[in-house]
Structures are given as structure tokens and as C-alpha cells.
Design a protein around this motif. Structure first.
Motif, PDB file in Angstrom:
ATOM      1  N   THR A 216       0.764  -1.243   0.051  1.00  0.00           N
ATOM      2  CA  THR A 216      -0.082   0.033   0.009  1.00  0.00           C
ATOM      3  C   THR A 216       0.803   1.194   0.258  1.00  0.00           C
ATOM      4  N   GLY A 217       2.164   1.103   0.338  1.00  0.00           N
ATOM      5  CA  GLY A 217       2.978   2.367   0.499  1.00  0.00           C
ATOM      6  C   GLY A 217       2.719   3.325   1.644  1.00  0.00           C
ATOM      7  N   SER A 218       1.915   3.041   2.476  1.00  0.00           N
ATOM      8  CA  SER A 218       1.662   3.827   3.901  1.00  0.00           C
ATOM      9  C   SER A 218       2.676   4.061   4.430  1.00  0.00           C
ATOM     10  N   THR A 219       3.287   3.180   5.075  1.00  0.00           N
ATOM     11  CA  THR A 219       4.387   3.323   6.075  1.00  0.00           C
ATOM     12  C   THR A 219       5.449   3.823   5.456  1.00  0.00           C
ATOM     13  N   MET A 220       6.001   3.589   4.382  1.00  0.00           N
ATOM     14  CA  MET A 220       7.026   3.877   3.620  1.00  0.00           C
ATOM     15  C   MET A 220       6.635   5.424   3.520  1.00  0.00           C
ATOM     16  N   SER A 221       5.651   5.838   2.851  1.00  0.00           N
ATOM     17  CA  SER A 221       5.422   7.205   2.469  1.00  0.00           C
ATOM     18  C   SER A 221       5.495   8.044   3.802  1.00  0.00           C
ATOM     19  N   GLU A 222       5.077   7.764   4.975  1.00  0.00           N
ATOM     20  CA  GLU A 222       5.194   8.408   6.005  1.00  0.00           C
ATOM     21  C   GLU A 222       6.405   8.687   6.372  1.00  0.00           C
ATOM     22  N   ALA A 223       7.352   7.395   6.359  1.00  0.00           N
ATOM     23  CA  ALA A 223       8.865   7.751   6.704  1.00  0.00           C
ATOM     24  C   ALA A 223       9.622   8.711   5.649  1.00  0.00           C
ATOM     25  N   ILE A 224       9.179   8.508   4.375  1.00  0.00           N
ATOM     26  CA  ILE A 224      10.067   9.262   3.415  1.00  0.00           C
ATOM     27  C   ILE A 224       9.588  10.632   3.728  1.00  0.00           C
ATOM     28  N   ALA A 225       8.297  11.032   4.017  1.00  0.00           N
ATOM     29  CA  ALA A 225       7.924  12.431   4.183  1.00  0.00           C
ATOM     30  C   ALA A 225       8.845  13.437   5.302  1.00  0.00           C
ATOM     31  N   VAL A 226       9.377  12.347   6.198  1.00  0.00           N
ATOM     32  CA  VAL A 226      10.192  12.943   7.209  1.00  0.00           C
ATOM     33  C   VAL A 226      11.722  13.438   6.418  1.00  0.00           C
ATOM     34  N   LEU A 227      11.991  12.554   5.605  1.00  0.00           N
ATOM     35  CA  LEU A 227      13.396  13.019   4.661  1.00  0.00           C
ATOM     36  C   LEU A 227      13.237  14.395   4.238  1.00  0.00           C
ATOM     37  N   GLY A 228      11.993  14.674   3.919  1.00  0.00           N
ATOM     38  CA  GLY A 228      11.826  16.068   3.336  1.00  0.00           C
ATOM     39  C   GLY A 228      12.310  17.066   4.367  1.00  0.00           C
ATOM     40  N   ASP A 229      12.008  16.950   5.551  1.00  0.00           N
ATOM     41  CA  ASP A 229      12.167  17.909   6.464  1.00  0.00           C
ATOM     42  C   ASP A 229      13.592  17.897   6.981  1.00  0.00           C
ATOM     43  N   ARG A 230      14.233  17.152   6.602  1.00  0.00           N
ATOM     44  CA  ARG A 230      15.764  17.078   6.550  1.00  0.00           C
ATOM     45  C   ARG A 230      16.575  17.449   5.353  1.00  0.00           C
ATOM     46  N   ASP A 231      15.949  18.158   4.460  1.00  0.00           N
ATOM     47  CA  ASP A 231      16.639  18.754   3.350  1.00  0.00           C
ATOM     48  C   ASP A 231      17.291  17.679   2.448  1.00  0.00           C
ATOM     49  N   ASN A 247      -4.030   3.227  -3.774  1.00  0.00           N
ATOM     50  CA  ASN A 247      -3.400   4.509  -4.181  1.00  0.00           C
ATOM     51  C   ASN A 247      -1.860   4.589  -3.826  1.00  0.00           C
ATOM     52  N   ALA A 248      -1.086   3.474  -3.880  1.00  0.00           N
ATOM     53  CA  ALA A 248       0.216   3.506  -3.458  1.00  0.00           C
ATOM     54  C   ALA A 248       0.976   4.602  -4.265  1.00  0.00           C
ATOM     55  N   TYR A 249       0.778   4.682  -5.709  1.00  0.00           N
ATOM     56  CA  TYR A 249       1.474   5.703  -6.342  1.00  0.00           C
ATOM     57  C   TYR A 249       1.311   7.166  -5.756  1.00  0.00           C
ATOM     58  N   THR A 250       0.097   7.468  -5.354  1.00  0.00           N
ATOM     59  CA  THR A 250      -0.294   8.766  -5.191  1.00  0.00           C
ATOM     60  C   THR A 250       0.396   8.862  -3.607  1.00  0.00           C
ATOM     61  N   LYS A 251       0.396   7.988  -2.918  1.00  0.00           N
ATOM     62  CA  LYS A 251       0.901   8.345  -1.367  1.00  0.00           C
ATOM     63  C   LYS A 251       2.392   8.665  -1.452  1.00  0.00           C
ATOM     64  N   LEU A 252       3.317   7.788  -2.303  1.00  0.00           N
ATOM     65  CA  LEU A 252       4.602   8.080  -2.317  1.00  0.00           C
ATOM     66  C   LEU A 252       4.853   9.374  -3.365  1.00  0.00           C
ATOM     67  N   ALA A 253       4.040   9.453  -4.104  1.00  0.00           N
ATOM     68  CA  ALA A 253       4.505  10.936  -4.833  1.00  0.00           C
ATOM     69  C   ALA A 253       4.302  12.002  -3.886  1.00  0.00           C
ATOM     70  N   ARG A 254       3.239  12.238  -3.264  1.00  0.00           N
ATOM     71  CA  ARG A 254       2.862  13.175  -1.961  1.00  0.00           C
ATOM     72  C   ARG A 254       3.901  13.467  -1.266  1.00  0.00           C
ATOM     73  N   ALA A 255       4.510  12.049  -0.936  1.00  0.00           N
ATOM     74  CA  ALA A 255       5.625  12.243   0.132  1.00  0.00           C
ATOM     75  C   ALA A 255       7.016  12.572  -0.446  1.00  0.00           C
ATOM     76  N   GLY A 256       7.106  12.874  -1.802  1.00  0.00           N
ATOM     77  CA  GLY A 256       8.172  13.532  -2.351  1.00  0.00           C
ATOM     78  C   GLY A 256       9.033  12.637  -3.347  1.00  0.00           C
ATOM     79  N   VAL A 257       8.522  11.405  -3.420  1.00  0.00           N
ATOM     80  CA  VAL A 257       9.265  10.600  -4.318  1.00  0.00           C
ATOM     81  C   VAL A 257       9.218  10.805  -5.653  1.00  0.00           C
ATOM     82  N   GLU A 258      10.492  10.888  -6.416  1.00  0.00           N
ATOM     83  CA  GLU A 258      10.553  11.204  -7.885  1.00  0.00           C
ATOM     84  C   GLU A 258      10.250  10.181  -8.846  1.00  0.00           C
ATOM     85  N   ALA A 259      10.377   8.952  -8.463  1.00  0.00           N
ATOM     86  CA  ALA A 259      10.076   7.666  -9.275  1.00  0.00           C
ATOM     87  C   ALA A 259      10.317   6.382  -8.354  1.00  0.00           C
TER      88      ALA A 259
END
Length: 283
Positions: A216-231, A247-259
Motif C-alpha cells: 500500500t505504500g502507507s508506512t514507507m510514504s510516512e517515513a519518506i515524508a520525514v526525509l523532506g524535513d531534513r533537506d 493509491n500507493a503511487y499517490t501516497k509515495l508521490a505526495r511524500a516526495g518520491v521522484e520515481a
């Protein structure tokens, strides 16, 4: 002879080319009551048949059993079953009293119609022991470096937990440069997992998150979102099995994943690289 399950047609075709073996025709139909019938028309006697079938659904499991049975009825000398993705593989133990060990149940069923099983990066290699004869696991993690950009900036390869850091190391080694680290994972139940980034410095650096499977990408997207706070620089996600449901793609994209890059063990939009060459080496 290569025989393809309906969920693995592209991979089966690639494997047929790698091994220079013919690709058998396969028909599938559904009766009015919902039952499936998978068949191999024009089936000729063969010394070896390789069934390539990711069991991504209950129907895919039934289809695989039918294809195995058809080959057995045709008198094929050796039936090899390739499970690029083994469905129910993560249900490898009892999480609560009264539950089945589903991975063992499906392994026993598949074992009845085959002489050999090969699977790709199961979530736990211990599931191979459920097969009789024992299955062998192929590591395709090195393939995940292929679609990555050649200009990653001082990259960090992150695995989902400390136990899977070997996956990140394999991708890093195949890529040729970079540091490895991992997320901290806390499992609260059989379905609830919390993942938080480690303290690795990611400021201005590109990060490649590696995993064996993304559902589902849920837990990964939440963790990746924190990376954005670390520049963090750019963030890429790689996985062996790109299940990517709902909606795994959408979750990851919203978290800032490029690909998102995956293999063709599960044929999805993210399937950027094939495991056929690795499988061919083991067949």
C-alpha cells in the motif's frame, strides 16, 4: 518449453528469449459459475517445462495448479515452477491463535504438481522449506540498480529495517557508490507497522529506498515524508515486487518520491527491469 501464467506474460516471454526455449500457447476461460479453466493447446511432449506464474491472486493460484496438472497429464519429464512473486508468502507464521500458516498451505498445494520450485526474493527465505522438494530463492536485488539515474548525488541507500540492510547493500554495490543505512521499524501487529528514518545525514544527498515488496505504500510514504524535513535531495524508491495496490503511487508521490522502480516479478507500470537474466542463470 516456457508456460506462462496470465499474470507473468511479459516475464515469461523474456525468459523464453534468455533461455532460447519456445513459449507455449496458453488459453484461459471462465465458466458461468465462475470457475477457471487454464489449458495449453497444441501441447507437445517435452523433457522439461518451466511454468512462470506469479501468484498475485487466488485465481492465479488455481491457474498455476491447472497448468501444472496439464503438463503432468501430457507426460512432461520435468516440471519446474517459477514463482516470481509468491502470494501468501508473508503469512509465514501464526500471528494470532487459531490462524493458519498460509504460506505453508499454498506451498504444499504447489508442490504436488512440480519437480522443482524457484522463487524470487521471498519476504522470508524460510518459506522455501514449506515446499517439497525444497524451493530455492533467487536474489534479484542487484537488478534494481539498473534503472537508477547515473548522476545520483552522494547517494544513501536505505532499507526498511536493520534486518534488510543487505538488500540496500546489494543495490548500492551494483550501482557502484554510496552509503547504506536503514529505517527503524516497529511492528505493532500483523498489519500495523511504524517506520521512522534513522539519524543518517541526508541533507543535499539523493536517497534510494530499497525494499523487497511495496504493497500500500502507507508506512514507507510516512517515513519518506520525514526525509523532506531534513533537506534531502531527490528520493527514489526501488523494490523487487511492485505490488503497489490502491493509491500507493499517490501516497509515495505526495511524500516526495521522484520515481518508483520495480522488477517484472509483478507486472506493473513501475516494472522497469526484468529478473529474466537472473532466473535464467538458475535454470
Amino acid at each position: 518449453m516456457i508456460v506462462s501464467g496470465s499474470a507473468s506474460q511479459a516475464l515469461a516471454a523474456s525468459l523464453a528469449r534468455e533461455l532460447e526455449e519456445p513459449l507455449a500457447p496458453v488459453d484461459s476461460e471462465r465458466f458461468p459459475d465462475g470457475e477457471l479453466l487454464a489449458s495449453i493447446p497444441e501441447l507437445e511432449s517435452s523433457k522439461r517445462a518451466i511454468v512462470v506464474a506469479s501468484t498475485v491472486s487466488s485465481d492465479a493460484h488455481v491457474e498455476l495448479l491447472q497448468l501444472q496438472d496439464a503438463l503432468g497429464e501430457a507426460g512432461v519429464d520435468e516440471i519446474v515452477t517459477v514463482l516470481p512473486y509468491m502470494g501468501y508468502g508473508r503469512q509465514d507464521r501464526q500471528f494470532d491463535a487459531g490462524q493458519p500458516i498460509s504460506a505453508r498451505a499454498v506451498a504444499r498445494a504447489i508442490s504436488t504438481g512440480t519437480d522443482r520450485v524457484v522463487t524470487v526474493n521471498p519476504h522470508e527465505t524460510g518459506v522455501c522449506d514449506f515446499f517439497e522438494p525444497t524451493a530455492s530463492a533467487v536474489d534479484a536485488a542487484g537488478q534494481l540498480a539498473e534503472p537508477l539515474p547515473a548522476d545520483l548525488a552522494d547517494p544513501v541507500f536505505l532499507s526498511p529495517d536493520a534486518g534488510a540492510v543487505g538488500l540496500a547493500e546489494t543495490v548500492r554495490d551494483a550501482y557502484g557508490t554510496g552509503e547504506t543505512d536503514y529505517f527503524e521499524k516497529t511492528r505493532h501487529s500483523g498489519t500495523e507497522v511504524e517506520i521512522t528514518p534513522s539519524d543518517v545525514d541526508v541533507a543535499g544527498r539523493d536517497v534510494v529506498v530499497t525494499d523487497d515488496i511495496i504493497a500500500t505504500g502507507s508506512t514507507m510514504s510516512e517515513a519518506i515524508a520525514v526525509l523532506g524535513d531534513r533537506d534531502v535531495g531527490r528520493v527514489f524508491v526501488t523494490c523487487i515486487h511492485p505490488l503497489l495496490v490502491r493509491n500507493a503511487y499517490t501516497k509515495l508521490a505526495r511524500a516526495g518520491v521522484e520515481a518508483v522502480y520495480g522488477t517484472d516479478t509483478i507486472e506493473r507500470q513501475a516494472s522497469a527491469v526484468s529478473v529474466a537474466p537472473v532466473l535464467a542463470d538458475h535454470l
